[in-house]
Design a protein around this motif. Structure first.
Motif, PDB file in Angstrom:
ATOM      1  N   GLU A  81     -35.181   5.245 -19.615  1.00  0.00           N
ATOM      2  CA  GLU A  81     -34.336   4.301 -18.879  1.00  0.00           C
ATOM      3  C   GLU A  81     -34.778   4.163 -17.427  1.00  0.00           C
ATOM      4  O   GLU A  81     -34.872   3.052 -16.898  1.00  0.00           O
ATOM      5  CB  GLU A  81     -32.882   4.748 -18.948  1.00  0.00           C
ATOM      6  N   VAL A  82     -35.068   5.281 -16.767  1.00  0.00           N
ATOM      7  CA  VAL A  82     -35.450   5.198 -15.359  1.00  0.00           C
ATOM      8  C   VAL A  82     -36.860   4.631 -15.211  1.00  0.00           C
ATOM      9  O   VAL A  82     -37.169   3.961 -14.214  1.00  0.00           O
ATOM     10  CB  VAL A  82     -35.316   6.578 -14.681  1.00  0.00           C
ATOM     11  N   VAL A  83     -37.727   4.861 -16.190  1.00  0.00           N
ATOM     12  CA  VAL A  83     -39.062   4.248 -16.166  1.00  0.00           C
ATOM     13  C   VAL A  83     -38.931   2.730 -16.280  1.00  0.00           C
ATOM     14  O   VAL A  83     -39.615   1.974 -15.569  1.00  0.00           O
ATOM     15  CB  VAL A  83     -39.942   4.806 -17.297  1.00  0.00           C
ATOM     16  N   GLN A  84     -38.054   2.276 -17.147  1.00  0.00           N
ATOM     17  CA  GLN A  84     -37.837   0.835 -17.302  1.00  0.00           C
ATOM     18  C   GLN A  84     -37.326   0.216 -16.011  1.00  0.00           C
ATOM     19  O   GLN A  84     -37.763  -0.863 -15.602  1.00  0.00           O
ATOM     20  CB  GLN A  84     -36.854   0.576 -18.448  1.00  0.00           C
ATOM     21  N   ILE A  85     -36.393   0.904 -15.349  1.00  0.00           N
ATOM     22  CA  ILE A  85     -35.872   0.405 -14.069  1.00  0.00           C
ATOM     23  C   ILE A  85     -36.981   0.317 -13.034  1.00  0.00           C
ATOM     24  O   ILE A  85     -37.110  -0.680 -12.300  1.00  0.00           O
ATOM     25  CB  ILE A  85     -34.735   1.318 -13.565  1.00  0.00           C
ATOM     26  N   ALA A  86     -37.806   1.365 -12.955  1.00  0.00           N
ATOM     27  CA  ALA A  86     -38.893   1.382 -11.979  1.00  0.00           C
ATOM     28  C   ALA A  86     -39.897   0.267 -12.251  1.00  0.00           C
ATOM     29  O   ALA A  86     -40.403  -0.369 -11.312  1.00  0.00           O
ATOM     30  CB  ALA A  86     -39.589   2.737 -12.003  1.00  0.00           C
ATOM     31  N   GLN A  87     -40.180  -0.006 -13.527  1.00  0.00           N
ATOM     32  CA  GLN A  87     -41.115  -1.080 -13.850  1.00  0.00           C
ATOM     33  C   GLN A  87     -40.524  -2.445 -13.528  1.00  0.00           C
ATOM     34  O   GLN A  87     -41.239  -3.341 -13.061  1.00  0.00           O
ATOM     35  CB  GLN A  87     -41.521  -0.993 -15.324  1.00  0.00           C
ATOM     36  N   GLU A  88     -39.231  -2.610 -13.769  1.00  0.00           N
ATOM     37  CA  GLU A  88     -38.592  -3.883 -13.430  1.00  0.00           C
ATOM     38  C   GLU A  88     -38.590  -4.115 -11.918  1.00  0.00           C
ATOM     39  O   GLU A  88     -38.748  -5.253 -11.458  1.00  0.00           O
ATOM     40  CB  GLU A  88     -37.158  -3.899 -13.960  1.00  0.00           C
TER      41      GLU A  88
END
Length: 398
Positions: free
Chosen positions: A332-339
């Protein structure tokens, strides 16, 4: 002859001995223990606040008179240097910064950008870069610098020890120092994260003597993590995602993972004794692939589930649940960082170290390359100890 030669050499060397040419008497300095900086609303002016230890009362301070242990001096200015200079005019002694433990930055200033501020710190010939950096949540930084604490006479030291000092064995929270901030701001392969501090309890009393006279005082705590893009704060990560970032960036312990029982009424606490992140980056068909493997080991300290912890099958089920919980949070936090196109994990630095030739290809477009990369996360958990009691007390199975 040798005697006269020795005396002559000693006499000549006497003129080269400068002695303590830059010494400062304790009676002439004011020891700064914490610093706060805010950007005033509706104005292009800064407010700088210095927490100064009051040595004349530290030895005499008692539980009924702790307020005199620190003094806070604040001043405004169009630039940080001017605000600091104006503050020194209010202090009867020369400010001494060698023992500064923390610097708290106001949220509004962090959202505008902090690069210019750290440029000032790095240029200071007497400045240190080993003290901690925090972001103020919900209140000006001055409020945190002015707070009084129970256990430590000097609240700047108290706040520093809460955030991962090695002497209390707690590295659950990321400890970000000035040198870490400067490194992140100057490195294209790693973006900045800084812990946020908040006030719990009566915010009006936290800077007054009444706060330390109460059994349940107002305190300063750490709950969220500030995510930056370049030098600007863009969003906050809650404690769950904060922990996920910590696990990817550093080996940690004392971080607790909580999982549900099958009936979802009770839970199991799994404190980590050790964690080890492994990051690997490769290029496939012109696209980056990032593998995040995290090994965690811990003990079962609290079990609200009616399970037989002597059964190896039960232990394996708990390990799988812990792995799934941590893996979900990291994804989840990786997805946020990529967004947000901000590499808060330092994947770019890993690529630079492991494949310098490949880093040259992606260096100037790392933000977009990171956001498009394929990130695979795998977590492996291991239960090392179930405590002195293997079978929990009888609980309601329904």
């Amino acid at each position: 002859m040798n005697k006269w030669l020795s005396l002559s050499i000693s006499f000549v060397l006497f003129f080269f001995a400068t002695g303590c040419w830059n010494h400062r008497e304790l009676n002439d300095i004011a020891i700064v223990t914490a610093m706060g900086i805010d950007k005033l609303e509706g104005a292009k002016r800064y407010e700088v606040s210095f927490q100064v230890a009051n040595p004349s009362t530290l030895a005499q301070a008692t539980a009924t008179n702790p307020a005199t242990s620190i003094l806070v001096y604040s001043a405004e200015g169009d630039t940080l240097h001017e605000a600091t200079t104006n503050a020194t005019l209010k202090v009867p002694r020369q400010l001494f910064f060698a023992h500064k433990r923390v610097i708290v930055i106001g949220e509004s200033l962090a959202r505008e950008g902090i690069k210019s501020f750290f440029d000032v710190i790095e240029r200071d010939p007497e400045g240190r870069v080993s003290y901690q950096v925090l972001i103020a949540q919900g209140h000006p930084a001055k409020k945190f610098v002015s707070a009084l604490s129970h256990l430590d006479r000097i609240s700047g030291f108290d706040l520093d020890q809460k955030l991962g000092r090695t002497n209390n064995g707690n590295d659950e929270n990321l400890r970000i120092e000035v040198n870490d901030v400067i490194d992140a701001l100057s490195s294209p392969g790693k973006e900045l994260v800084i812990p946020g501090v908040y006030i719990e309890g009566d915010e009006k009393k936290i800077a007054s003597e009444d706060n330390v006279k109460e059994a349940n005082p107002g305190i300063i705590g750490v709950k969220e993590l500030a995510m930056f893009r370049k030098d600007q704060l863009i969003r906050w990560l809650d404690k769950r995602l904060y922990d996920a970032v910590t696990l990817v960036r550093n080996p940690v312990h004392n971080l607790t993972v909580v999982i549900d029982c099958d009936n979802e009424k009770n839970r199991i606490s799994f404190p980590l004794e050790r964690s080890k992140p492994e990051l690997r980056i490769t290029e496939k068909l012109g696209k980056l692939s990032i593998d995040v493997n995290v090994l965690i080991e811990g003990d079962i300290i609290e079990s609200g589930c009616y399970t037989n912890l002597e059964d190896l099958k039960v232990i394996r089920e708990i390990e799988q649940k812990v792995s799934k919980e941590v893996e979900t949070n990291i994804k989840e936090v990786v997805q946020i960082a990529q967004e947000e196109k901000t590499d808060i994990f330092g994947f770019g630095e890993v690529l630079h170290r492991s494949h310098p030739d490949l880093w040259v290809k992606y260096k100037n477009k790392w933000s977009s390359s990171f956001s498009e990369a394929l990130v695979k996360v795998k977590v492996q958990s291991a239960v090392r100890n179930a405590g002195l009691r293997t079978n929990p007390y009888q609980v309601d199975k329904e």
